[in-house]
Scaffold this active site. Structure first.
Site, PDB file in Angstrom:
ATOM      1  N   SER A 118      -9.731  -2.827   0.317  1.00  0.00           N
ATOM      2  CA  SER A 118      -9.177  -3.756  -0.770  1.00  0.00           C
ATOM      3  C   SER A 118     -10.324  -4.530  -1.475  1.00  0.00           C
ATOM      4  O   SER A 118     -11.297  -4.896  -0.833  1.00  0.00           O
ATOM      5  CB  SER A 118      -8.163  -4.762  -0.283  1.00  0.00           C
ATOM      6  OG  SER A 118      -7.230  -4.205   0.044  1.00  0.00           O
ATOM      7  N   GLU A 359      -1.765  -2.658   3.553  1.00  0.00           N
ATOM      8  CA  GLU A 359      -1.616  -1.221   3.881  1.00  0.00           C
ATOM      9  C   GLU A 359      -0.498  -0.569   2.814  1.00  0.00           C
ATOM     10  O   GLU A 359       0.104   0.330   2.965  1.00  0.00           O
ATOM     11  CB  GLU A 359      -1.333  -0.715   5.420  1.00  0.00           C
ATOM     12  CG  GLU A 359      -2.297  -0.989   6.266  1.00  0.00           C
ATOM     13  CD  GLU A 359      -2.236  -0.556   7.626  1.00  0.00           C
ATOM     14  OE1 GLU A 359      -1.726   0.349   7.901  1.00  0.00           O
ATOM     15  OE2 GLU A 359      -2.434  -1.249   8.487  1.00  0.00           O
ATOM     16  N   GLU A 363       6.180  -2.529  -2.864  1.00  0.00           N
ATOM     17  CA  GLU A 363       6.319  -1.860  -4.281  1.00  0.00           C
ATOM     18  C   GLU A 363       5.583  -0.625  -4.409  1.00  0.00           C
ATOM     19  O   GLU A 363       6.104   0.507  -4.691  1.00  0.00           O
ATOM     20  CB  GLU A 363       5.822  -2.785  -5.565  1.00  0.00           C
ATOM     21  CG  GLU A 363       6.649  -3.900  -5.615  1.00  0.00           C
ATOM     22  CD  GLU A 363       6.590  -4.997  -4.658  1.00  0.00           C
ATOM     23  OE1 GLU A 363       7.475  -5.775  -4.467  1.00  0.00           O
ATOM     24  OE2 GLU A 363       5.638  -4.969  -3.757  1.00  0.00           O
TER      25      GLU A 363
END
Length: 390
Positions: A118, A359, A363
């Site tokens: 991320s 992870e 959505e």
């Protein structure tokens, strides 16, 4: 296992793991400092052979392991899962030298691994990564310099090595991402802890021209996206198992509380509104458990099947959303006592929120599911026999 009902040996092993988590691992977790890596807890996971099982287990066994630990000690479950997430790319795509250097320490609980995917502007959309891997003189044979930032990385900044995904530019989007194994002492690598709701360490990493060479690659240049997705497909069903473990703990606590808590001349469980809510909690927990096991079994049967990502996404989506529902209603049925610091449900209330994001947020799971369904529909239409006029 038949029809996703556990056999007696599996049930006994799950019970043993729940007891181990409660009696041996939870005391170590309680001694840890929130927001920091708990190395004594990791060492205990290694001593009991649990970290070894993360790498040797099939997907279903991993789910049972994570669910059982989560029931008794969420911190132990999370520490175990993060070791697997950070080191799985090394196991699957690392060179023999990388595996020999790093994996024994991970399995023993001495070496802390981290999965650094991320970024501030690229969370669930792994193809949008911006961390740049710029070739040094001599091209790829001379290595790269990593420049940019990673954020919301579990075990950062205390990990001993990071699986880092960076843009090397072999192609647009996902085709231009490579994976690297970056030791924590590499020059130019910095980090800071982030003050998060979660009790385990989460931090940000800065890369100021961090040098990496061909020997640090995990797999081939431009193959990093596949490494990331393989890891996520492996672990997403077991994130669902983590959620199921929390939901089952909250449900059992609620049953015990409502069966004995005096209310209106009887006990809470005598009230139809309460009994129906408990029934709904139990039904959602069981549905999530079955879907998690089904997704894990599908992965074990054929990890390369095109159905696996959709099944993994469904399992993570339903289990994490269901666990949120169950824990929230467990708090409501307990009342103010569940909000006291140190209460099981206060702890679970803080823990249960994050799995709906990491992870791949809920959505994103819905997008994966829908795309898979429409692709399957289009393929079926393409191969359907043409209608014959009569």
């Amino acid at each position: 296992m038949t029809g996703f009902a556990l056999d007696p040996e599996q049930e006994q092993e799950c019970e043993r793991l729940r007891a181990l988590a409660t009696e041996r691992l939870r005391p170590l977790a309680e001694k840890g400092e929130p927001g920091r890596v708990n190395r004594p807890l990791l060492a205990a996971l290694g001593e009991h052979g649990l970290l070894e099982r993360v790498f040797a287990a099939g997907a279903l066994e991993l789910c049972l392991l994570r669910e059982s630990l989560a029931y008794g000690c969420t911190e132990a479950e999370t520490a175990l899962a993060l070791q697997g997430l950070g080191a799985h790319p090394v196991l699957r795509a690392g060179s023999p030298e990388q595996c020999a250097r790093w994996l024994p320490g991970v399995r023993a609980g001495r070496t802390v691994a981290a999965f650094a995917l991320s970024e501030p502007g690229a969370g669930s959309d792994a193809a949008a990564l911006a961390l740049a891997a710029r070739p040094v003189a001599g091209g790829a044979g001379g290595g790269w310099r990593l420049t940019g930032e990673k954020r919301w990385i579990s075990n950062a900044p205390e990990a001993d090595f990071y699986t880092v995904f960076a843009r090397t530019g072999e192609g647009p989007g996902a085709r231009g991402v490579s994976a690297f194994l970056v030791p924590a002492d590499r020059p130019g690598l910095g980090g800071e802890a982030l003050d998060m709701l979660s009790p385990h360490a989460i931090g940000a990493l800065t890369f100021d021209g961090v040098p990496v060479g061909p020997e640090d690659l995990l797999g081939e240049p431009g193959g990093g996206f596949r490494v990331a997705m393989d890891t996520l497909n492996r672990f997403r069903p077991s994130v669902g198992a983590f959620a199921v473990g929390m939901a089952r703990a909250a449900l059992d606590a609620t049953l015990a509380h409502t069966a004995h808590r005096a209310a209106f001349g009887g006990v809470l469980g005598d009230l139809q509104a309460v009994a129906h809510r408990v029934a709904e909690m139990a039904t959602r927990t069981e549905a999530a458990r079955l879907l998690v096991y089904a997704a894990a079994a599908a992965y074990d049967a054929d990890s390369g099947s095109p159905d696996v990502p959709r099944r993994a996404a469904m399992a993570k989506l339903l289990a994490t959303e269901s666990a949120q529902y169950v824990v929230d209603h467990a708090v409501q049925l307990h009342g103010a006592v569940a909000l006291q610091r140190g209460h099981l449900l206060e702890h679970l209330y803080r823990e249960v929120r994050a799995p709906r994001i990491y992870e791949g947020a809920s959505e994103v799971q819905r997008t994966i599911i829908a795309r898979s369904l429409y692709a399957q529909h289009a393929s079926a239409e393409q191969h359907a026999p043409a209608e014959v006029d009569r």
